[in-house]
Design a protein around this motif. Structure first.
Motif, PDB file in Angstrom:
ATOM      1  N   ARG A  68       0.865  -1.179   0.000  1.00 25.68           N
ATOM      2  CA  ARG A  68       0.000   0.000   0.000  1.00 25.68           C
ATOM      3  C   ARG A  68       0.899   1.225   0.000  1.00 25.68           C
ATOM      4  NH1 ARG A  68      -5.505  -0.885   2.217  1.00 25.68           N
ATOM      5  NH2 ARG A  68      -5.443   1.367   2.273  1.00 25.68           N
ATOM      6  N   ALA A  69       0.495   2.235  -0.751  1.00 28.40           N
ATOM      7  CA  ALA A  69       1.268   3.477  -0.796  1.00 28.40           C
ATOM      8  C   ALA A  69       0.313   4.657  -0.657  1.00 28.40           C
ATOM      9  CB  ALA A  69       2.033   3.572  -2.102  1.00 28.40           C
ATOM     10  N   PRO A  70       0.710   5.649   0.128  1.00 30.23           N
ATOM     11  CA  PRO A  70      -0.154   6.823   0.281  1.00 30.23           C
ATOM     12  C   PRO A  70      -0.118   7.688  -0.980  1.00 30.23           C
ATOM     13  CG  PRO A  70       1.882   7.169   1.459  1.00 30.23           C
ATOM     14  CD  PRO A  70       1.910   5.743   0.951  1.00 30.23           C
ATOM     15  N   LYS A  71      -1.195   8.418  -1.216  1.00 32.75           N
ATOM     16  CA  LYS A  71      -1.228   9.378  -2.324  1.00 32.75           C
ATOM     17  C   LYS A  71      -0.684  10.701  -1.793  1.00 32.75           C
ATOM     18  CE  LYS A  71      -4.991   7.198  -4.704  1.00 32.75           C
ATOM     19  NZ  LYS A  71      -6.227   7.362  -5.436  1.00 32.75           N
ATOM     20  N   PHE A  72       0.471  11.079  -2.287  1.00 34.89           N
ATOM     21  CA  PHE A  72       1.167  12.241  -1.743  1.00 34.89           C
ATOM     22  C   PHE A  72       0.364  13.520  -1.942  1.00 34.89           C
ATOM     23  CE2 PHE A  72       4.482   9.216  -1.645  1.00 34.89           C
ATOM     24  CZ  PHE A  72       5.407   9.654  -0.721  1.00 34.89           C
TER      25      PHE A  72
ATOM     26  N   VAL B 220       7.031   3.386   6.303  1.00 33.35           N
ATOM     27  CA  VAL B 220       6.489   2.367   7.211  1.00 33.35           C
ATOM     28  C   VAL B 220       5.779   1.274   6.413  1.00 33.35           C
ATOM     29  CG1 VAL B 220       4.760   1.958   9.010  1.00 33.35           C
ATOM     30  CG2 VAL B 220       6.343   3.884   9.205  1.00 33.35           C
ATOM     31  N   LEU B 221       4.979   1.669   5.428  1.00 37.26           N
ATOM     32  CA  LEU B 221       4.251   0.683   4.636  1.00 37.26           C
ATOM     33  C   LEU B 221       5.158  -0.103   3.695  1.00 37.26           C
ATOM     34  CD1 LEU B 221       1.005   2.676   3.803  1.00 37.26           C
ATOM     35  CD2 LEU B 221       1.285   0.844   5.459  1.00 37.26           C
TER      36      LEU B 221
ATOM     37  N   ALA C 117       4.951  -7.281   0.427  1.00 42.60           N
ATOM     38  CA  ALA C 117       5.052  -8.729   0.222  1.00 42.60           C
ATOM     39  C   ALA C 117       5.507  -9.005  -1.209  1.00 42.60           C
ATOM     40  CB  ALA C 117       3.705  -9.392   0.473  1.00 42.60           C
ATOM     41  N   ARG C 118       6.393 -10.002  -1.366  1.00 44.93           N
ATOM     42  CA  ARG C 118       6.848 -10.421  -2.695  1.00 44.93           C
ATOM     43  C   ARG C 118       6.056 -11.666  -3.084  1.00 44.93           C
ATOM     44  NH1 ARG C 118      10.042  -7.733  -5.877  1.00 44.93           N
ATOM     45  NH2 ARG C 118      11.024  -9.604  -6.646  1.00 44.93           N
ATOM     46  N   LEU C 119       5.421 -11.600  -4.241  1.00 43.35           N
ATOM     47  CA  LEU C 119       4.596 -12.703  -4.723  1.00 43.35           C
ATOM     48  C   LEU C 119       4.991 -13.046  -6.155  1.00 43.35           C
ATOM     49  CD1 LEU C 119       1.107 -11.463  -3.503  1.00 43.35           C
ATOM     50  CD2 LEU C 119       2.559 -13.149  -2.409  1.00 43.35           C
ATOM     51  N   THR C 120       4.592 -14.242  -6.573  1.00 41.64           N
ATOM     52  CA  THR C 120       4.793 -14.647  -7.952  1.00 41.64           C
ATOM     53  C   THR C 120       3.482 -14.479  -8.699  1.00 41.64           C
ATOM     54  OG1 THR C 120       6.448 -16.273  -7.259  1.00 41.64           O
ATOM     55  CG2 THR C 120       5.492 -16.550  -9.446  1.00 41.64           C
ATOM     56  N   ALA C 121       3.535 -13.706  -9.756  1.00 41.38           N
ATOM     57  CA  ALA C 121       2.347 -13.468 -10.573  1.00 41.38           C
ATOM     58  C   ALA C 121       2.544 -14.155 -11.917  1.00 41.38           C
ATOM     59  CB  ALA C 121       2.122 -11.984 -10.777  1.00 41.38           C
TER      60      ALA C 121
END
Length: 130
Positions: A27-31, A96-97, A102-106
């Protein structure tokens, strides 16, 4: 039940190609939202502080500046400082976020559909508009 027509060929199957990639989910905040929100909050704080302190005795000063003049001047400072604080909060929240990512395989699948086939002949009547 219908019997299969020996003259008809079966429809071609779509071709698919798949590949796997490593992706990071976080998740990333919208600056922009944080900066604008901080600026608005800074302006509101200035308006409240000026409204609460406007009637304080200034110790015999004869010049009086109106409410709108004070809000206009100090509002610029409130917007600038509030926007800066909002940007700092967004940066700290982003850091912090980022730790909780998480690292996933897509799996990416590209499907190429075969061109549609039409049985029979296509008649060209030319331009029928008048």
């Amino acid at each position: 039940m219908s019997t299969p027509d020996p003259d008809r060929s079966p429809a071609p199957e779509p071709a698919s190609v798949s590949s796997s990639d490593q992706v990071t989910i976080r998740r990333a905040p919208k600056f922009g939202v944080f900066i604008v929100g901080g600026a608005v909050l800074g302006f509101l704080v200035v308006v409240v502080v000026i409204a609460l302190t406007l009637d304080i005795d200034r110790g015999g000063q004869t010049e009086s500046v109106g409410f709108s003049g004070l809000v206009g001047y100090f509002g610029l400072w409130g917007v600038a400082i509030g926007g800066f604080v909002g940007a700092v909060v967004a940066i700290v929240l982003d850091r912090v976020l980022a730790r909780r990512s998480a690292r996933l395989t897509a799996e990416r699948v590209a499907v190429e559909t075969p061109p549609e086939t039409v049985e029979g002949e296509i008649e060209d009547h030319g331009d029928q508009r008048q």
